[in-house]
Design an enzyme around this catalytic site. Structure first.
Site, PDB file in Angstrom:
ATOM      1  CB  CYS A 102      -0.931  -0.005   1.210  1.00 28.19           C
ATOM      2  SG  CYS A 102      -2.488  -0.882   0.942  1.00 28.19           S
TER       3      CYS A 102
ATOM      4  N   GLY B 149      -1.060 -19.532  -3.438  1.00 25.93           N
ATOM      5  CA  GLY B 149      -0.010 -19.181  -2.484  1.00 25.93           C
ATOM      6  C   GLY B 149       0.171 -17.703  -2.215  1.00 25.93           C
TER       7      GLY B 149
ATOM      8  CG  HIS C 280       1.330  -8.000  -5.986  1.00 31.85           C
ATOM      9  ND1 HIS C 280       0.350  -8.452  -5.135  1.00 31.85           N
ATOM     10  CD2 HIS C 280       2.352  -8.887  -5.878  1.00 31.85           C
ATOM     11  CE1 HIS C 280       0.756  -9.554  -4.516  1.00 31.85           C
ATOM     12  NE2 HIS C 280       1.971  -9.854  -4.958  1.00 31.85           N
TER      13      HIS C 280
HETATM   14 ZN   LIG Z   1      -2.232  -2.975   0.115  1.00 30.66          ZN
END
Ligand SMILES: [Zn+2]
Ligand SMILES: [Zn+2]
Length: 346
Positions: free
Chosen positions: A48, A154, A161
């Site tokens: 973040c 996993g 991302h």
């Molecule tokens: Zn985040």
């Protein structure tokens, strides 16, 4: 019912399709989806904006995308150079290369399929630039861009991302695809993937979406139930040579696939996504056709495709589903994300 073997021309191997077994009794493990609503910002998340990562580095207050060198790289400049040489048949070498992480959005609670089309296009441009920058380094033979999505593959951090591994070797699947593509080109004069696209369009049953210059389909030789390929229609070895118009069209086709995935069971749909681009080791890769592959591990909402005897023990896949049926399921789903009001087809 499909019960036959299908040739995978890119991997040059047989896939056993035994879809008549799909409803056989099953008592294996199931996956529970954690339906918790995520916060827009998580102070504990290392991806973040503004947060401090394990390395001590602080993320900028980014507002679109953000990338950084992985704090725990599997390949990197700091890999020990003075390794002990292997013995006879055993060979080794330093694990050099670059590993990066790319955040798609500052929003902790978004998935790739929830981004706007232009945001996905911006990401394609970032991936292209990374391919060019990393691929131009002399020690880098190949740039693999991939996303592992979901706890079943996993990934514990839901922040959207992907990762980039720029390695000193060419990943095996790419090596096999490149060799198969080169051989097909020399034998027929046509790119292999071009022939796959022609055959898919002639059949038509497995096409998920067709744009002006891009296409998405469940391949005839799919190994996973909801496997999808997304590709430009023209043969480009990588993202680097796509025109702006092709990038725009590809971003819309990609967005539709991602939205359909999430809409399928109205949950964030887990997958492994990989960009297959030509190696950057200086070789000639005529006939290599850039595409994006999705390998979803689930066959049903809470049911994993297990890799077992045929896959791990033997190296060939056994598929329990019909690619034609699965493509129909995906094609019929709405192109608006369920979190944005896209209904299911009930
Ligand atoms: Zn985040
Ligand atoms: Zn591929």
């Amino acid at each position: 019912m499909v019960w036959e073997e299908r040739w995978h021309p890119l991997r040059e191997e047989w896939v056993i399709v035994a879809a008549h077994r799909q409803n056989r009794p099953w008592s294996g493990e199931t996956i529970e989806h954690n339906g918790e609503k995520l916060p827009r910002y998580d102070p504990e998340c290392y991806l973040c904006p503004g947060n401090t990562r394990i390395s001590g580095a602080r993320n900028p207050l980014y507002s679109t995308t953000f990338f950084f060198d992985n704090d725990h790289p599997c390949v990197g400049q700091d890999a020990p150079p003075g390794i002990v040489a292997g013995n006879q048949v055993f060979r080794n070498r330093p694990a050099t290369g670059i590993a990066r992480v790319v955040c798609y959005s500052p929003r902790h609670d978004m998935s790739l399929g929830e981004l706007d089309r232009h945001e996905i296009e911006n990401l394609l441009v970032l991936w292209r630039d990374q391919y060019l920058e990393l691929g131009n380094r002399p020690e880098v033979a190949h740039v693999l861009v991939f996303e592992n999505k979901g706890e079943v593959v996993g990934v514990s951090n839901p922040h959207p991302h992907c990762q980039i591994y720029a390695t000193n070797f060419v990943f095996k699947t790419i090596e096999i695809e490149a060799a198969a593509s080169a051989r097909h080109l020399s034998e027929t004069g046509r790119p292999l993937f071009h022939d796959i696209l022609t055959a898919e369009q002639q059949d038509g049953r497995r096409i998920i979406h067709k744009g002006d210059s891009s296409i998405a389909f469940v391949p005839y030789f799919a190994r996973y139930a909801y496997e999808v390929y997304v590709a430009p229609m023209m043969t480009h070895a990588s993202l680097a040579s796509l025109s702006n118009g092709e990038l725009t069209d590809l971003s819309e086709t990609l967005r539709r696939v991602l939205v359909k995935y999430d809409n399928l069971w109205r949950m964030p749909f887990p997958y492994v996504m990989a960009l297959h681009q030509s190696p950057t080791d200086g070789g000639r890769y005529d006939g290599f056709h850039f595409h994006i592959e999705f390998h979803p591990p689930l066959r049903r909402p809470r049911l994993l495709k297990y890799l077992a005897g045929p896959e791990i023990g033997g190296g060939n896949f056994l598929s329990d589903t019909s690619p034609e049926e699965k493509a129909t399921e995906l094609r019929c789903l709405p192109d608006t994300h369920y979190k944005r009001g896209g209904g299911n087809n009930e």
